[in-house]
Write a protein that holds these residues in place. Structure first.
Motif, PDB file in Angstrom:
ATOM      1  N   ASP A 251      35.990 -44.926  11.221  1.00 37.48           N
ATOM      2  CA  ASP A 251      34.778 -45.682  10.867  1.00 37.48           C
ATOM      3  C   ASP A 251      33.695 -44.784  10.284  1.00 37.48           C
ATOM      4  OD1 ASP A 251      36.075 -47.909  11.736  1.00 37.48           O
ATOM      5  OD2 ASP A 251      34.808 -48.281  13.482  1.00 37.48           O
ATOM      6  N   TYR A 255      36.693 -45.145   6.310  1.00 30.45           N
ATOM      7  CA  TYR A 255      36.354 -46.506   5.890  1.00 30.45           C
ATOM      8  C   TYR A 255      35.581 -46.505   4.567  1.00 30.45           C
ATOM      9  CZ  TYR A 255      34.065 -51.070   5.885  1.00 30.45           C
ATOM     10  OH  TYR A 255      33.590 -52.313   5.529  1.00 30.45           O
ATOM     11  N   GLN A 264      36.649 -52.197   9.563  1.00 27.00           N
ATOM     12  CA  GLN A 264      36.431 -51.033  10.404  1.00 27.00           C
ATOM     13  C   GLN A 264      37.348 -51.089  11.615  1.00 27.00           C
ATOM     14  OE1 GLN A 264      32.118 -51.071  11.118  1.00 27.00           O
ATOM     15  NE2 GLN A 264      31.984 -49.277   9.784  1.00 27.00           N
TER      16      GLN A 264
END
Length: 334
Positions: A251, A255, A264
């Motif tokens: 994340d 991402y 995510q």
């Protein structure tokens, strides 16, 4: 970012033209093994016995491959026996660098300024990428290995006879090895290396192929973890730690920076709690440095992020309850 060619450093990004825009990872070159008695391992030559104080680990706090070795070093109780030097998170025109005036990012063993100088100290005509982790032998003055998958297996059992080492912990048990290898193969190909295949692709088709394979595997892993606490045999194994070091970066980096943006990790029903479960194993959180991770990727990889702006977010709460206690026994409890 660069590489050595016949022992000379060159600042060159990956050449994806010859592979149709696909990123292809270079194989590790140093493949010796530390074993308990110094006998030869699966590759390379023998003579590297599991002795206290003999070995030194070069790592980056940002690198997921190096991170594996730090996790094993912590959980097996190897910290008093294997010392560590941490490179600076910014990997620019000179590759991985040390900062001699900074005790946090200093080469404590060889006093080098650049990691590539450690490589050429033992292989003056070396050609290839200069990577972490590096397991250094103080006794012989050479590199034992720069292959993370093999270093963690050395850490798993080669030092079990030393005082304070957790010989009761086995992350690669005989009875589960076939299943561990099967999970490792898919996770390496489409997740660990898959995020790089997406992020470093220079052709749309290559990127989309990597993207699809990545999320197919993340969906598969999420489903697998719906009914069991860990990936294999419902006991914590190396398969979990090999996946963990990618998940903990997902994340914050992959991402957005690597365009792995279908969703995510926090939105996966099971992977999100599983990540927190692993992070909360005693000793693991200390191996994670999100700020160095973000700084490395967003500053170092100028081909991907030319502005070198490091995002402030996302907000990560890895200490939040993971909700997986009902899935099976926690690590260390039968």
């Amino acid at each position: 970012m660069g590489l050595l060619v016949d022992g000379k450093w060159q600042d060159k990004w990956y050449d994806t033209d010859k592979s149709g825009g696909k990123f292809e990872r270079e194989k590790s070159r140093f493949r010796n093994w530390v074993t308990a008695d110094g006998s030869p391992g699966p590759s390379g030559r023998g003579g590297f016995a599991g002795e206290s104080g003999r070995y030194h680990l070069y790592v980056s706090m940002a690198c997921p491959w190096a991170h594996r070795t730090l996790v094993f070093r912590a959980l097996k109780g190897l910290e008093p026996h294997i010392s560590v030097s941490v490179v600076h998170p910014h990997m620019l025109e000179n590759g991985w660098e040390f900062r001699p005036d900074d005790p946090v990012h200093r080469d404590h063993i060889n006093g080098k300024q650049f990691l590539h100088q450690v490589y050429t100290q033992v292989a003056p005509d070396y050609t290839g990428r200069v990577t972490v982790p590096v397991l250094w032998d103080r006794q012989t003055g050479e590199i034992v290995s720069n292959e993370s998958a093999e270093i963690i297996r050395m850490f798993n059992d080669a030092f079990d006879h030393l005082e304070g080492v957790r010989g009761d912990i086995d992350f690669y048990p005989d009875t589960l090895r076939a299943d561990i290898e099967a999970v490792n193969e898919r996770v390496y190909r489409s997740v660990n290396n898959g995020v790089y295949k997406a992020g470093f692709a220079t052709a749309q088709a290559a990127y989309e192929e990597a993207y699809r394979a990545l999320f197919d595997s993340l969906d598969w892993l999420d489903e697998r973890l719906a009914g069991q606490r860990y990936l294999v045999g419902n006991v914590l194994t190396e398969a979990d730690w090999r996946l963990f070091t990618t998940l903990v970066r997902f994340d914050a980096v992959y991402y957005s920076h690597f365009k792995c943006n279908r969703q995510q990790l926090a939105s996966f029903a099971n992977l999100s709690g599983y990540l927190r479960d692993l992070y909360q194993v005693p000793g693991v959180a200390e191996t994670v440095d999100i700020e160095q991770i973000k700084s490395h990727y967003y500053v170092s990889q100028r081909t991907v992020n030319p502005t070198q702006i490091v995002p402030v977010g996302p907000a990560l709460d890895l200490d939040a309850p993971h909700g997986r206690d009902s899935m099976g026994p926690a690590f260390g409890r039968g």
